[in-house]
Design a protein around this motif. Structure first.
Motif, short mmCIF file in Angstrom:
data_model
loop_
_atom_site.label_atom_id
_atom_site.label_comp_id
_atom_site.label_asym_id
_atom_site.label_seq_id
_atom_site.Cartn_x
_atom_site.Cartn_y
_atom_site.Cartn_z
N LEU A 160 -26.23 12.69 -4.24
CA LEU A 160 -27.03 11.74 -3.44
C LEU A 160 -28.07 12.43 -2.58
CD1 LEU A 160 -24.49 8.96 -2.29
CD2 LEU A 160 -26.27 8.80 -4.04
N PHE A 163 -25.53 12.16 4.27
CA PHE A 163 -24.79 12.67 3.10
C PHE A 163 -24.77 14.18 3.02
CE2 PHE A 163 -25.66 8.31 1.32
CZ PHE A 163 -24.34 7.90 1.42
N LEU A 168 -25.14 1.48 1.10
CA LEU A 168 -25.62 0.62 0.01
C LEU A 168 -26.06 -0.73 0.57
CD1 LEU A 168 -22.97 1.38 -2.75
CD2 LEU A 168 -25.43 1.71 -2.98
N HIS A 192 -29.31 -0.48 2.48
CA HIS A 192 -30.47 -0.23 1.63
C HIS A 192 -30.85 -1.43 0.76
CE1 HIS A 192 -31.15 4.30 1.91
NE2 HIS A 192 -30.44 3.93 2.96
N VAL A 219 -34.51 -2.27 0.85
CA VAL A 219 -35.53 -1.32 0.38
C VAL A 219 -36.53 -1.97 -0.58
CG1 VAL A 219 -35.86 0.70 -1.10
CG2 VAL A 219 -34.29 0.82 0.82
N ALA A 254 -23.31 5.91 -7.03
CA ALA A 254 -22.54 5.51 -5.85
C ALA A 254 -21.61 4.34 -6.18
CB ALA A 254 -23.48 5.15 -4.70
C1 COI Z 1 -30.82 2.95 -2.10
O1 COI Z 1 -30.25 1.92 -2.38
O2 COI Z 1 -32.03 2.96 -1.84
C2 COI Z 1 -30.05 4.21 -2.05
O3 COI Z 1 -30.63 5.22 -1.89
C3 COI Z 1 -28.56 4.13 -2.19
C4 COI Z 1 -27.83 5.30 -1.57
C5 COI Z 1 -28.04 5.40 -0.10
C6 COI Z 1 -26.36 5.21 -1.88
#
Ligand code: COI
Length: 467
Positions: free
Chosen positions: A98, A136, A159, A162, A165, A203
């Motif tokens: 990660l 992480f 998760l 995010h 995002v 993940a």
């Molecule tokens: C994301 O969903 O953008 C991620 O990077 C997931 C991760 C933090 C497990």
């Protein structure tokens, strides 16, 4: 004194200063962009420098590591005979993978033109990523099941955080189109989205394996081998079933998005190798098929509306789906008679940038952009996502289910990235997505899936940013 402070702070806010590691792009290529006006969002938020400066050495160390890609088959084999030792080794793979994968994308963002990263949505994403990276990279080697539980809880939280995002990127990219060449913007988006899919896959797979392991532990009767799923991998995706299930969801969605007594929803017919099956991550396939069918159905409805009254008496032409199972691939062709893509739209069909995606989504007019933002705000994308979570089962898995799945999203919510994001999903497991427009008649979409599950995830895009 007060005046001095105010003047000083306003200078800090408005004058660009270098927040990120100096890069070639920042120093030379985009120098002119530094001096553009401070921008303001619709909601009055200033495009300011919300991102913090951080030392670059730590990031450099992680950027120097290569990601270690996996295949669907590896994901399956790993989960098939799950032991404590295997679960722990899966945890440690994810633990180092990660931060490595996130580090590369943070570096990509540092290479964006300065003004793009000052956009509030983009800088929010940058902060989310930096925070995830920093969290992480500090996790110590996982040695016990208790360590693993803590790691899983952290990951589940991340998760969930995010989930915002994709909408943030979608809005940020809309607001930044014109500040950066469209092909660079698209390349950036392709890479960041594909990498995000990959992180969520590893993940979520680990969370699912942990869940299975715990369930087996407590009720040894429910054996893993009897299940059609290994973690997130669905061993037997029956193409026909997926098409039919998505088809019904799309038709329901079309009914609520196109209210009116004389709106006829086209039929969806499936033909060809009806028995075609392959291992896949179900939510990925459902996303792609859902988007393609949604485009097809909406195009046919729109075309039918514009027909003459006599033609209108007849039902709209059906969407024809043909399945073809070859040695290495399953090919799904989706043909509609929705009039095809206008010639001047074709070059932008796969673009995440403003012009392209507005047209490729066949939006009526620009008015729909504020509508999209409003809809997203109603969903409180900027606030917490708890209201959007699937509450049952306590699982956070399911890819962005709250915003992208057909069954839960509001009918008019358009993130404006259906086609290009579908292609990112298709290419991620070494497949492809192509579209052929028959001008004035309809569209044939070809989705090719690598059916053996032996291909590695494809992390680099057509023109890799890491090159
Ligand atoms: C994301 O969903 O953008 C991620 O990077 C997931 C991760 C933090 C497990």
């Amino acid at each position: 004194n007060a005046t001095k402070t105010v003047r000083l702070s306003s200078r800090i806010v408005t004058k660009p200063c270098r927040l990120f590691a100096p890069t070639r792009a920042l120093d030379h290529h985009h120098h002119h962009i530094y001096n553009s006006d401070p921008r303001t969002n619709n909601d009055g938020r200033r495009w300011a420098h919300t991102a913090k400066w951080r030392p670059v050495q730590v990031l450099d160390e992680w950027v120097a590591k290569e990601a270690r890609p996996i295949s669907l088959r590896q994901l399956m084999v790993f989960g098939r005979s799950l032991t404590e030792a295997r679960l722990i080794s899966s945890a440690n793979y994810v633990r180092t993978e990660l931060p490595t994968r996130i580090a590369h994308r943070i570096r990509d963002m540092q290479r964006l033109p300065y003004v793009v990263v000052t956009n509030p949505h983009i800088s929010d994403v940058y902060e989310l990523y930096y925070n995830a990276f920093d969290t992480f990279r500090r996790v110590k080697e996982i040695k016990t099941l208790d360590d693993n539980e803590r790691f899983c809880a952290e990951m589940a939280k991340m998760l969930r955080a995010h989930l915002s995002v994709i909408p943030k990127l979608a809005m940020g990219i809309l607001e930044c189109s014109g500040l950066m060449p469209t092909d660079e913007l698209d390349r950036f988006m392709n890479t960041i989205l594909r990498s995000r899919i990959s992180r969520r896959v590893i993940a979520e797979q680990h969370l699912a394996l942990t869940e299975t392991f715990n369930a087996d532990w407590f009720s040894p009767g429910a054996k893993l081998s009897e299940s059609d799923f290994i973690g997130e991998v669905f061993l037997k995706c029956v193409a026909k079933d997926v098409i039919e299930r998505c088809g019904r969801a799309v038709q329901d969605l079309a009914r609520s998005a196109n209210p009116g007594p004389d709106i006829a929803i086209p039929e969806i017919r499936v033909d060809g190798h009806l028995e075609a099956t392959f291992p896949y991550i179900l939510s990925h396939l459902e996303y792609i098929v859902g988007e393609l069918l949604r485009n097809a159905v909406q195009a046919v409805i729109d075309k039918h509306k514009s027909n003459s009254p006599e033609q209108h008496q007849k039902p709209p032409p059906p969407i024809e789906v043909t399945l073809c199972e070859a040695q290495q691939h399953v090919i799904i062709r989706i043909s509609d008679q929705g009039g095809g893509v206008p010639r001047d739209t074709l070059p932008y069909l796969w673009s995440f940038g403003r012009k392209g995606q507005l047209r490729s989504q066949r939006l009526e007019n620009l008015e729909q952009v504020p509508l999209m933002a409003a809809t997203l705000q109603e969903l409180r994308v900027d606030g917490n996502f708890s209201s959007l979570q699937d509450g049952g089962g306590g699982r956070v898995v399911g890819h962005d289910s709250s915003l992208t799945s057909l069954s839960t999203r509001p009918p008019n919510l358009r993130l404006g990235m259906g086609l290009p994001l579908s292609r990112v999903y298709a290419e991620y497991w070494a497949g492809s997505l192509e579209l052929h427009s028959l001008e004035g008649y309809g569209v044939d979409a070809f989705l090719q899936i690598s059916k053996l599950g032996n291909k590695n995830e494809q992390l680099a895009t057509r023109a890799a940013m890491d090159a």
